[in-house]
Write a protein that holds these residues in place. Structure first.
Motif, PDB file in Angstrom:
ATOM      1  N   ASN A   1       0.727  -1.194   0.020  1.00  0.00           N
ATOM      2  CA  ASN A   1      -0.014   0.129   0.078  1.00  0.00           C
ATOM      3  C   ASN A   1       0.893   1.187   0.025  1.00  0.00           C
ATOM      4  N   SER A   2       2.198   1.037  -0.055  1.00  0.00           N
ATOM      5  CA  SER A   2       2.833   2.506  -0.139  1.00  0.00           C
ATOM      6  C   SER A   2       3.232   2.550  -1.449  1.00  0.00           C
ATOM      7  N   LYS A   3       3.162   4.106  -1.667  1.00  0.00           N
ATOM      8  CA  LYS A   3       3.536   4.262  -3.119  1.00  0.00           C
ATOM      9  C   LYS A   3       4.968   4.840  -3.247  1.00  0.00           C
ATOM     10  N   LEU A   4       5.603   4.499  -2.168  1.00  0.00           N
ATOM     11  CA  LEU A   4       7.087   5.037  -2.012  1.00  0.00           C
ATOM     12  C   LEU A   4       7.759   3.893  -2.845  1.00  0.00           C
ATOM     13  N   CYS A   5       8.569   4.242  -3.835  1.00  0.00           N
ATOM     14  CA  CYS A   5       9.605   3.409  -4.412  1.00  0.00           C
ATOM     15  C   CYS A   5      11.047   3.804  -4.443  1.00  0.00           C
ATOM     16  N   LYS A   6      11.971   3.008  -4.398  1.00  0.00           N
ATOM     17  CA  LYS A   6      13.319   3.262  -4.612  1.00  0.00           C
ATOM     18  C   LYS A   6      13.826   4.403  -5.507  1.00  0.00           C
ATOM     19  N   PRO A   7      14.261   5.317  -5.208  1.00  0.00           N
ATOM     20  CA  PRO A   7      14.771   6.410  -6.337  1.00  0.00           C
ATOM     21  C   PRO A   7      16.191   5.978  -6.790  1.00  0.00           C
ATOM     22  N   GLU A   8      16.358   6.585  -7.755  1.00  0.00           N
ATOM     23  CA  GLU A   8      17.820   6.564  -8.147  1.00  0.00           C
ATOM     24  C   GLU A   8      18.907   7.370  -7.496  1.00  0.00           C
ATOM     25  N   VAL A   9      18.393   8.630  -7.202  1.00  0.00           N
ATOM     26  CA  VAL A   9      19.186   9.613  -6.561  1.00  0.00           C
ATOM     27  C   VAL A   9      18.161  10.076  -5.250  1.00  0.00           C
ATOM     28  N   VAL A  10      18.904  10.120  -4.179  1.00  0.00           N
ATOM     29  CA  VAL A  10      18.132  10.668  -3.100  1.00  0.00           C
ATOM     30  C   VAL A  10      18.819  12.072  -2.315  1.00  0.00           C
ATOM     31  N   ILE A  11      17.949  13.048  -2.307  1.00  0.00           N
ATOM     32  CA  ILE A  11      18.718  14.518  -1.810  1.00  0.00           C
ATOM     33  C   ILE A  11      18.349  14.211  -0.257  1.00  0.00           C
ATOM     34  N   ILE A  12      19.402  14.691   0.538  1.00  0.00           N
ATOM     35  CA  ILE A  12      19.217  14.789   1.752  1.00  0.00           C
ATOM     36  C   ILE A  12      19.206  16.353   2.298  1.00  0.00           C
ATOM     37  N   HIS A  13      18.502  16.716   3.137  1.00  0.00           N
ATOM     38  CA  HIS A  13      18.303  18.159   3.346  1.00  0.00           C
ATOM     39  C   HIS A  13      17.607  18.524   4.822  1.00  0.00           C
ATOM     40  N   ASP A  14      18.296  19.112   5.248  1.00  0.00           N
ATOM     41  CA  ASP A  14      17.818  19.551   6.712  1.00  0.00           C
ATOM     42  C   ASP A  14      16.517  20.215   6.810  1.00  0.00           C
ATOM     43  N   ALA A  15      15.686  19.823   7.771  1.00  0.00           N
ATOM     44  CA  ALA A  15      14.447  20.476   7.559  1.00  0.00           C
ATOM     45  C   ALA A  15      14.574  22.035   7.999  1.00  0.00           C
TER      46      ALA A  15
END
Ligand SMILES: Nc1ccn([C@@H]2O[C@H](COP(=O)(O)OP(=O)(O)OP(=O)(O)O)[C@@H](O)[C@H]2O)c(=O)n1
Ligand SMILES: O=P(O)(O)OC[C@@H](O)[C@@H](O)[C@@H](O)CO
Length: 560
Positions: free
Chosen positions: A284-298
């Motif tokens: 039920n999750s629509k999240l799928c593995k990305p090729e690139v992931v950005i990490i950014h502080d909130a």
């Protein structure tokens, strides 16, 4: 343009319009404004109608959200002070930080939200989550908040390539064209660690939830990321205690593409939890593995598309990339006796900022290999990629605005930057009628040419005026209302009423310009001026509420 005088003439020069009678929309003119707007215009896309305002602690106008001290400011923090925690730390290698984080006790008169973990489901705003996920998957769960039922569709992609220049624009175009040409552009997701307690801020409310102009700081960061249309998912790591508050913010400000995941007791653990949510395709999750992931502080709200694009493209090529800035203070190394051992050459060192980007497999592998020590005391994701995956990050010069909100002074600085940016945005509003739409676009184009740094936007208002809420949510402070067909200013009146209800102008003067086009061969000038002088009376009235209304009469000769 003097705002004290509500009706100002502007001169139409050059060729006459291709109008079609009174209803004819004036064609392209060279429009010289009487004054020089130092504002910018922002395109308001036709957002879907908003659901009734979500019941959330952040609803504008609520006594709570208007309280000058941020919510949760009642009651002392529930954890040992940072200095005590640091005193207990073992000696640590360079590049790790003293102290680790325990979730802040959320001292508030509000009922404490359940801290049960949420499963990985894409929840509609206001929907209830299923029970806690299976044990052992702590932190792997993600709650995804999609647009409200029947609500707006996926977020309007921000103006593409906005703010990009030169080779950035070319790179972005290439990046985007892969997508639009149907070729598989690299899928990109973002992870936003937002599970900290903000101890250095010195208030019980975690700084990511501290209000700036009555809007939580994290909402500005989400807004910045949502303007980037090629970031598919945004996973936010928050503590269980703050999950409900975060849900309320997502609903209140209509954030899209957001999934929530349980934060960890350290920043690295929060990031790891966010990556886990992306790594595992959950039911039920629509999240799928990305090729690139950005990490950014909130808590870094001033992030623009150009630097996100740079780090994403560099990560695709190098495996890892991060924004850096020149040091503003020299770094020194103390000796055991507390005296100077040596200082680092400032010119050959840089400050590591955010955003950072990685090939997902690289950073996920690094976190899986990561030692507990690094998870507890580390502060640098790029270092994890190097240490555990032998991946040398590409360093990208970032803009001065990438700084992190850490101390109270940073919150004040953020507020003045946000105020300055908001005051530089103006929405051109017109009714959905073709004539007004056309005029709005013309006005948009001309102002772009006339004014520096103009973010030109215009949009049609649906009659229900429900789009106004979205516009006001964007906290715009200046509006140009275009009235082509009629001399009354019904649209302007609707806007003024909505602005008064929103209390937006309490924070900051709101400028509204009501533009009226008049074909002087059709309507006697005197009759038109009578109507427009109503603006003068109305302007006096709304000025008491910090809304500065003025009218522009565009008097053009209809073509014979
Ligand atoms: N356990 C933690 C600690 C921090 N963060 C997030 O990491 C970012 C940067 O960390 P920092 O500025 O250190 O935030 P805090 O830890 O909240 O600040 P402090 O050290 O002053 O308590 C913030 O968005 C913070 O919410 C997180 O997701 N999980
Ligand atoms: O160290 P803090 O926990 O204040 O914040 C984390 C920062 O160190 C981090 O965002 C950058 O240094 C880039 O890694």
């Amino acid at each position: 343009m003097s705002l004290s005088h509500p009706v100002t003439w502007i001169q139409i020069a050059s060729k006459s319009p291709q109008g079609r009678g009174m209803g004819g929309s004036p064609g392209r003119h060279c429009l010289r404004t009487a004054g020089k707007f130092n504002g910018t215009l922002r395109r308001i896309s036709r957002a879907g109608t908003l659901p009734p305002a979500a019941t959330a602690g952040w609803r504008a106008g609520d006594a709570r959200s208007r309280d000058s001290s941020p919510p949760g400011a009642r009651g002392p923090p529930q954890r040992p002070h940072r200095a005590d925690r640091e005193a207990r730390q073992p000696a640590r290698p360079l590049g790790t930080r003293p102290g680790r984080r325990a979730p802040l006790g959320w001292a508030t008169s509000e009922p404490r939200p359940s801290s049960a973990l949420r499963p990985a489901t894409r929840l509609r705003a206001g929907a209830r989550s299923r029970g806690p996920p299976s044990p052992g998957r702590a932190g792997a769960a993600a709650m995804e908040l999609g647009p409200p039922p029947g609500g707006a569709g996926p977020a309007e992609p921000g103006p593409r390539l906005r703010g990009l220049r030169g080779d950035d624009r070319a790179a972005s175009a290439a990046w985007l064209s892969e997508a639009s040409a149907g070729r598989r552009a690299p899928s990109v997701a973002a992870v936003l660690p937002a599970g900290g307690s903000g101890e250095r801020m010195g208030v019980p409310t975690p700084k990511q939830f501290c209000p700036v102009l009555e809007r939580p700081l994290i909402s500005y960061t989400l807004q910045a990321l949502e303007r980037v249309c090629w970031i598919k998912d945004i996973v936010v790591a928050v503590t269980g205690e703050n999950m409900e508050v975060m849900k309320g913010i997502v609903q209140r400000y209509q954030h899209k593409r957001i999934s929530l995941v349980e934060a960890g007791v350290t920043r690295h653990r929060s990031i790891f939890n966010g990556l886990k949510a992306l790594a595992e395709d959950q039911p039920n999750s629509k999240l799928c593995k990305p090729e690139v992931v950005i990490i950014h502080d909130a808590v870094r709200p001033f992030v623009e598309e150009d630097v996100l694009l740079k780090v994403a493209i560099a990560a695709k090529e190098h495996g890892a990339a991060g924004a850096i800035r020149p040091l503003v203070s020299t770094v020194i190394s103390p000796s055991a006796d507390g005296c100077l051992d040596h200082s680092l050459d400032r010119a050959s060192h840089r400050a590591s900022e955010m955003p950072q980007a990685f090939l997902f497999d690289v950073i996920y592998e690094a976190y899986q290999q990561c030692s507990d020590y690094d998870l507890e005391f580390g502060t640098e994701c790029l270092q994890l990629a190097l240490k555990y995956c032998h991946t040398k990050a590409k360093l990208v010069e970032g803009s001065p605005d990438l700084w992190k909100v850490t101390y109270k002074r940073d919150l004040y600085a953020a507020e003045s930057i946000i105020k300055e940016r908001i005051s530089q945005q103006i929405c051109i509003l017109m009714d959905a009628k073709e004539d007004e739409e056309h005029v709005g676009r013309c006005l948009e184009e001309m102002l772009k040419k006339e004014l520096n740094h103009v973010k030109v936007t215009s949009g049609a208002l649906c009659h229900a005026g429900r789009d106004l809420q979205q516009i006001i949510l964007e906290q715009c402070y200046n509006f140009v209302c275009v009235n082509v067909m009629t001399s009354d200013f019904e649209e302007t009146r609707k806007l003024l009423n909505a602005l008064e209800e929103s209390n937006l102008s309490i924070l900051y003067p709101v400028v509204v310009i009501s533009v009226h086009f008049l074909d002087y061969k059709l309507v006697p000038f005197g009759q038109k001026m009578e109507h427009l002088m109503q603006i003068k009376e109305f302007a006096k009235e709304v000025k008491k509420r910090n809304i500065l209304l003025c009218g522009l009469l565009v008097y053009y000769p209809q073509e014979d």
